[in-house]
Scaffold this motif. Structure first.
Motif, PDB file in Angstrom:
ATOM      1  N   GLN A   1      40.227  36.451  40.360  1.00 44.35           N
ATOM      2  CA  GLN A   1      39.015  36.246  41.158  1.00 44.35           C
ATOM      3  C   GLN A   1      38.944  37.233  42.320  1.00 44.35           C
ATOM      4  OE1 GLN A   1      36.323  34.336  40.426  1.00 44.35           O
ATOM      5  NE2 GLN A   1      37.428  34.094  38.507  1.00 44.35           N
TER       6      GLN A   1
ATOM      7  N   ILE B   1      37.850  40.552  40.931  1.00 49.06           N
ATOM      8  CA  ILE B   1      36.406  40.488  40.636  1.00 49.06           C
ATOM      9  C   ILE B   1      35.594  40.612  41.916  1.00 49.06           C
ATOM     10  CG2 ILE B   1      34.560  38.941  39.846  1.00 49.06           C
ATOM     11  CD1 ILE B   1      36.698  37.839  37.797  1.00 49.06           C
ATOM     12  N   ARG B   2      35.953  39.839  42.937  1.00 49.00           N
ATOM     13  CA  ARG B   2      35.187  39.847  44.192  1.00 49.00           C
ATOM     14  C   ARG B   2      35.275  41.199  44.895  1.00 49.00           C
ATOM     15  NH1 ARG B   2      33.417  36.487  41.615  1.00 49.00           N
ATOM     16  NH2 ARG B   2      33.618  34.265  41.923  1.00 49.00           N
TER      17      ARG B   2
ATOM     18  N   ALA C   1      35.807  44.108  43.481  1.00 48.49           N
ATOM     19  CA  ALA C   1      35.019  45.061  42.684  1.00 48.49           C
ATOM     20  C   ALA C   1      33.524  44.848  42.914  1.00 48.49           C
ATOM     21  CB  ALA C   1      35.367  44.923  41.202  1.00 48.49           C
ATOM     22  N   GLU C   2      33.112  43.578  43.002  1.00 48.42           N
ATOM     23  CA  GLU C   2      31.705  43.287  43.286  1.00 48.42           C
ATOM     24  C   GLU C   2      31.309  43.792  44.667  1.00 48.42           C
ATOM     25  OE1 GLU C   2      31.151  39.240  40.579  1.00 48.42           O
ATOM     26  OE2 GLU C   2      31.607  39.025  42.711  1.00 48.42           O
ATOM     27  N   LEU C   3      32.200  43.601  45.641  1.00 50.56           N
ATOM     28  CA  LEU C   3      31.931  44.102  46.990  1.00 50.56           C
ATOM     29  C   LEU C   3      31.801  45.619  46.972  1.00 50.56           C
ATOM     30  CD1 LEU C   3      31.636  43.853  50.043  1.00 50.56           C
ATOM     31  CD2 LEU C   3      34.148  43.775  50.182  1.00 50.56           C
TER      32      LEU C   3
ATOM     33  N   ALA D   1      30.954  47.532  44.522  1.00 48.73           N
ATOM     34  CA  ALA D   1      29.701  47.909  43.850  1.00 48.73           C
ATOM     35  C   ALA D   1      28.485  47.622  44.717  1.00 48.73           C
ATOM     36  CB  ALA D   1      29.587  47.168  42.521  1.00 48.73           C
ATOM     37  N   SER D   2      28.574  46.603  45.555  1.00 45.58           N
ATOM     38  CA  SER D   2      27.413  46.224  46.355  1.00 45.58           C
ATOM     39  C   SER D   2      27.119  47.214  47.482  1.00 45.58           C
ATOM     40  CB  SER D   2      27.601  44.825  46.942  1.00 45.58           C
ATOM     41  OG  SER D   2      28.531  44.833  48.013  1.00 45.58           O
TER      42      SER D   2
ATOM     43  N   THR E   1      25.016  50.116  46.169  1.00 48.56           N
ATOM     44  CA  THR E   1      23.755  49.512  45.713  1.00 48.56           C
ATOM     45  C   THR E   1      22.864  49.188  46.904  1.00 48.56           C
ATOM     46  OG1 THR E   1      24.850  48.568  43.767  1.00 48.56           O
ATOM     47  CG2 THR E   1      22.759  47.566  44.435  1.00 48.56           C
TER      48      THR E   1
END
Length: 124
Positions: free
Chosen positions: A36, A39-40, A42-44, A46-47, A50
């Motif tokens: 987790q 994942i978090r 990597a999401e951060l 990517a954000s 973006t």
């Protein structure tokens, strides 16, 4: 005397299984937590570009933050690898303490321990 010895062995085995189940539960929780976190992070990561793009900002905006969050990924992945090795070591330990045939339930499809125990008890 033979019955008492078998009972004692059964009790010791049950205690080992219960202890191993507790360790397995914590291992699965740790593995999930690290996944987790990866994942978090990597999401951060990517954000950040973006959000910068969506806001129409210069490419330099947020670069320092992106640099820092990306530094966490190798450490998290190394931690995940270490947990996998921990899993392997605990599997070997399980065999060493006489629980080779006991499988501990995981999200990846291993049957729950109580199902295996019933089968082993019935075979005994």
């Amino acid at each position: 005397a033979d019955v008492r010895l078998r009972r004692r062995r059964f009790i010791l085995r049950k205690q080992r299984i219960e202890a191993a189940e507790k360790v397995a539960e914590k291992l699965f929780e740790a593995e999930n937590a690290v996944d987790q976190a990866i994942i978090r992070a990597a999401e951060l990561a990517a954000s950040i570009p973006t959000a910068r793009t969506e806001a129409g900002l210069s490419a330099v905006v947020g670069q320092d933050a992106l640099d820092e969050v990306v530094k966490t990924l190798p450490a998290l992945v190394a931690g995940r690898k270490a947990l996998i090795e921990t899993h392997n070591q605990l599997d070997r330990t399980k065999t060493e303490i006489g629980l080779r045939e006991v499988a501990f339930g995981t999200p990846n499809g291993k049957p729950p321990a109580h199902a295996i125990l019933r089968a082993v008890e019935e075979a005994a």
